[in-house]
Design a protein around this motif. Structure first.
Motif, PDB file in Angstrom:
ATOM      1  N   PHE A 106       0.998  -1.301   0.237  1.00 23.80           N
ATOM      2  CA  PHE A 106      -0.089   0.025   0.078  1.00 23.80           C
ATOM      3  C   PHE A 106       1.009   1.109   0.056  1.00 23.80           C
ATOM      4  O   PHE A 106       1.832   1.450   0.699  1.00 23.80           O
ATOM      5  CB  PHE A 106      -0.956   0.008   1.324  1.00 23.80           C
ATOM      6  N   TYR A 138      -6.195   2.622  -2.359  1.00 20.10           N
ATOM      7  CA  TYR A 138      -7.435   2.344  -1.161  1.00 20.10           C
ATOM      8  C   TYR A 138      -7.978   3.784  -0.944  1.00 20.10           C
ATOM      9  O   TYR A 138      -7.551   4.694  -1.523  1.00 20.10           O
ATOM     10  CB  TYR A 138      -6.848   2.171   0.146  1.00 20.10           C
ATOM     11  N   GLY A 188       0.847   3.780   4.078  1.00 16.64           N
ATOM     12  CA  GLY A 188       0.731   2.505   3.747  1.00 16.64           C
ATOM     13  C   GLY A 188       1.242   1.520   4.745  1.00 16.64           C
ATOM     14  O   GLY A 188       0.785   0.630   4.992  1.00 16.64           O
TER      15      GLY A 188
END
Length: 696
Positions: A106, A138, A188
């Motif tokens: 991420f 996300y 992340g």
């Protein structure tokens, strides 16, 4: 579902202090399933006496196929709109393993910016070693900290959806949903840590098969709730001004106290930038070895104390192995698979319940690079199941060279020093070669290095001034070259303006001023850069007693700028940074400022960093003009010295300087091109030198 906002507020407390992280790309592309073939990544080692299967997950072996913009979910975002959430999947081609372990990564960006494409480089590295890698977007928010609990609830729910997607599509992409590592950088990394911590609290460890966490300078949380927390590798720079290095130090202490297996790679002198070239090969190697070692941890008799070691040619290194509590009664021998020419210099037998230290001799002719070592315990009890573990040695140059440029008040000239540090464990003697470009061609100047002991420095006053980057090598008495490197920083000598500069978006009066180029591939952080016609140009810099002046003429095939305020960096724009030099020669008081031209012809500026006592935000006294004609954009600014916190200027004044031009095509920030470094990835150490000199 119960509201976990309060919990997340505390476990991510430091995240609240990093709302603005400027290392991201835009999002919003149309969803598609596009496949591209990527050549194997470039981080590799020298020959090793090991089978290919033993180096799987450690060395680049496969061409990578990328599947872009795979939709893993559609959810309502903070704007109450339905948002398609996408991931990019990178898989090794032509590998025969039926099911491959998975890495989910991420991006960073303070929960307000960033994109899955930011992780393309590291994703290709891992996939070329045999992992299936998912880099996932996300849900983000414009103001993530106004309702931080809601921000994190959304992001955590998206992590869960990615893991569910892996299980749903495991057959199509041959993903082993029982062997998943999750991680990320900055926000992340924090997201990955907190997801793992939270699902452990709910007793769901086996549901997702997470075997490791990769935390790259993610803000720490308060506690580990379960001793079965997955093993974690932490990566952090000591000069990170966005997320303090001390947060990872505290986190490592928490992991140690809770009995969680972890590794910690410290990037000395590096800021908030895990793609820093100085440590890139170590990051790839450390994460690859850590994941390989923890993937099937229950089968391991030993785990390494750390995945990575450093040495120079001729040194000996000690690999420390820690006995695992699941296999304490067996004894036997460690079989070593070493690089060619390396020797085991210690006994490799092990006894029940014992740790072990293995001494390995690096040959005198070893060149710099990453060298993997594979170790397989062999038990006297043939029924005992034991699997191999690995570590790597980064062989570094025996000498490290730092060039210091300074203004001598007596001669009123710019001078250069070379500070030579013996980084090895043994004495070094030989000839230092400095190759540089001069008016007479390439010059090879030689300087004697005489019995420089380990850790000792030698300062050489060079009889010349170097503006261009030199190539440095070190020749030992036997003729072997033990070092070959190129200095990566630039030195600019800025002349005062010879005629009055009009800030009007034209650079006609700049032609006899100091220039610098933005046209080299090594200056570019754009994955699919197509040369100077895509983005490239020439910069100018000048000064007088009132202002410092910057001009920039860029070729840019598309100009897109739809952002305002502190977000102008996401569109086409220019950013520049200055640091003052104190009496000890240290950089201090950094200013980072950007200017931009909107589609409607209006202009904007913003200051993201400033010395104490100077406000961030719009720079009121800055004079700017930006023009666009065809595929050319001209930036022209005059910055009052007082806006930089400088109240007196003089000939010979020394500053640190960097300049960056952002590129946005079709509403998506692709990356940037930068003279020097340190803006795109925050690292003041990467700024170059700027001297104010007089006209000849």
């Amino acid at each position: 579902m119960r509201n976990r906002g309060a919990f997340y507020f505390f476990v991510c407390l430091i995240v609240l202090a990093v709302a603005a992280i400027f290392y991201s790309q835009g999002s919003g592309k149309e969803a598609k399933n596009e496949q591209t073939d990527v050549q194997p990544a470039t981080v590799s080692s020298v020959p090793v006496q090991a089978k290919t299967d033993d180096l799987r997950f450690l060395e680049s072996q496969f061409t990578v196929k990328a599947h872009e913009d795979l939709i893993y979910g559609t959810k309502e975002n903070f704007r109450m709109e339905q948002e398609n959430l996408a991931l990019d999947l990178y898989e090794p081609e032509n590998d025969a393993l039926p099911m491959r372990p998975v890495v989910v990564f991420f991006h960073g960006g303070g929960f307000s910016a960033g994109d899955k494409r930011d992780a393309a480089k590291i994703s290709n590295e891992w996939a070329s070693r045999g992992y299936v890698v998912l880099s996932a977007n996300y849900r983000l928010r414009d103001e993530p900290f106004q309702d931080f609990g809601g921000t994190l609830n959304d992001a955590m729910d998206d992590v869960k959806s990615v893991l569910d997607w892996i299980k749903e599509y495991q057959s199509e992409y041959r993903m082993d949903h029982n062997r998943i590592a999750i991680g990320g950088d900055s926000a992340g990394g924090s997201l990955a840590i907190n997801f793992a911590n939270e699902f452990l609290r709910d007793g769901n460890r086996n549901q997702y098969g997470i075997f490791a966490i990769i935390d790259i300078y993610g803000p720490m949380f308060e506690n580990v709730k379960n001793a079965k927390f997955p093993p974690m590798i932490l990566i952090h720079g000591t000069k990170d001004n966005t997320v303090p290095y001390q947060s990872s130090e505290r986190l490592s202490g928490i992991l140690r106290d809770q009995g969680v297996y972890y590794d910690f790679l410290t990037m000395e002198g590096v800021g908030h930038n895990y793609t820093n070239s100085k440590y890139w090969d170590s990051i790839v190697a450390s994460t690859s070895h850590f994941m390989r070692n923890t993937m099937d941890r229950s089968d391991k008799t030993y785990l390494t104390e750390t995945s990575g070691l450093r040495a120079s040619a001729g040194d000996s290194v000690v690999v420390r192995l820690k006995r695992q509590p699941t296999q304490t009664d067996v004894k036997g021998q460690i079989n070593m698979q070493l690089p060619e020419g390396w020797k085991l210099a210690s006994d490799s037998a092990f006894e029940p319940k014992s740790d072990i230290e293995l001494s390995v001799k690096v040959p005198d002719n070893a060149v710099s690079g990453i060298y993997p070592i594979v170790m397989t315990p062999k038990s006297e009890q043939e029924t005992s199941k034991m699997t191999s573990i690995s570590a790597y040695v980064k062989v570094v140059d025996p000498l490290s060279i730092t060039f210091n440029t300074y203004y001598d008040v007596n001669s009123k000239q710019i001078h250069t020093q070379a500070v030579v540090l013996n980084s090895s464990l043994s004495d070094q003697t030989g000839q230092l070669h400095i190759k540089r470009q001069s008016a007479d061609g390439v010059q090879d100047d030689q300087f004697a290095i005489d019995s420089l002991t380990s850790g000792q420095t030698q300062t050489i006053e060079l009889p010349f001034y170097m503006e261009d980057r030199p190539t440095v090598s070190f020749a030992k008495p036997n003729g072997d070259f033990a070092l070959e490197t190129t200095d990566s920083k630039n030195v600019l000598l800025s002349l005062p303006q010879k005629r009055e500069i009009q800030i009007d978006g034209s650079l006609e009066e700049w032609k006899d001023q100091t220039t610098f180029a933005l046209n080299q591939e090594e200056q570019v952080q754009i994955p699919d850069w197509n040369g100077v016609e895509d983005l490239g140009g020439t910069g100018y810099i000048s000064w007088d007693e009132n202002n410092v002046y910057i001009g920039l003429e860029m070729t840019d095939d598309k100009h897109v700028q739809q952002n305002t305020g502190g977000d102008i960096w996401q569109g086409d724009s220019m950013q520049f940074a200055f640091s003052m030099i104190d009496s000890d020669g240290k950089a201090t008081g950094t200013n980072e400022i950007g200017v931009a031209l909107h589609q409607d012809g209006s202009m904007a500026n913003w200051r993201w960093a400033a010395p104490q006592g100077i406000d961030m935000g719009e720079v009121i006294l800055l004079d700017q003009a930006i023009s666009r004609s065809g595929n050319k954009t001209v930036y022209e600014v005059a910055v009052p010295w007082v806006e930089l916190g400088i109240f007196e200027v003089s000939t010979g004044m020394h500053l640190k300087f960097s300049l960056l031009c952002n590129d946005n095509d079709d509403g998506i920030r692709r990356g940037w091109i930068e003279y020097n470094g340190g803006i795109g990835y925050k690292d003041e150490e990467a700024f170059g030198d700027l001297f104010l000199i007089s006209n000849p």
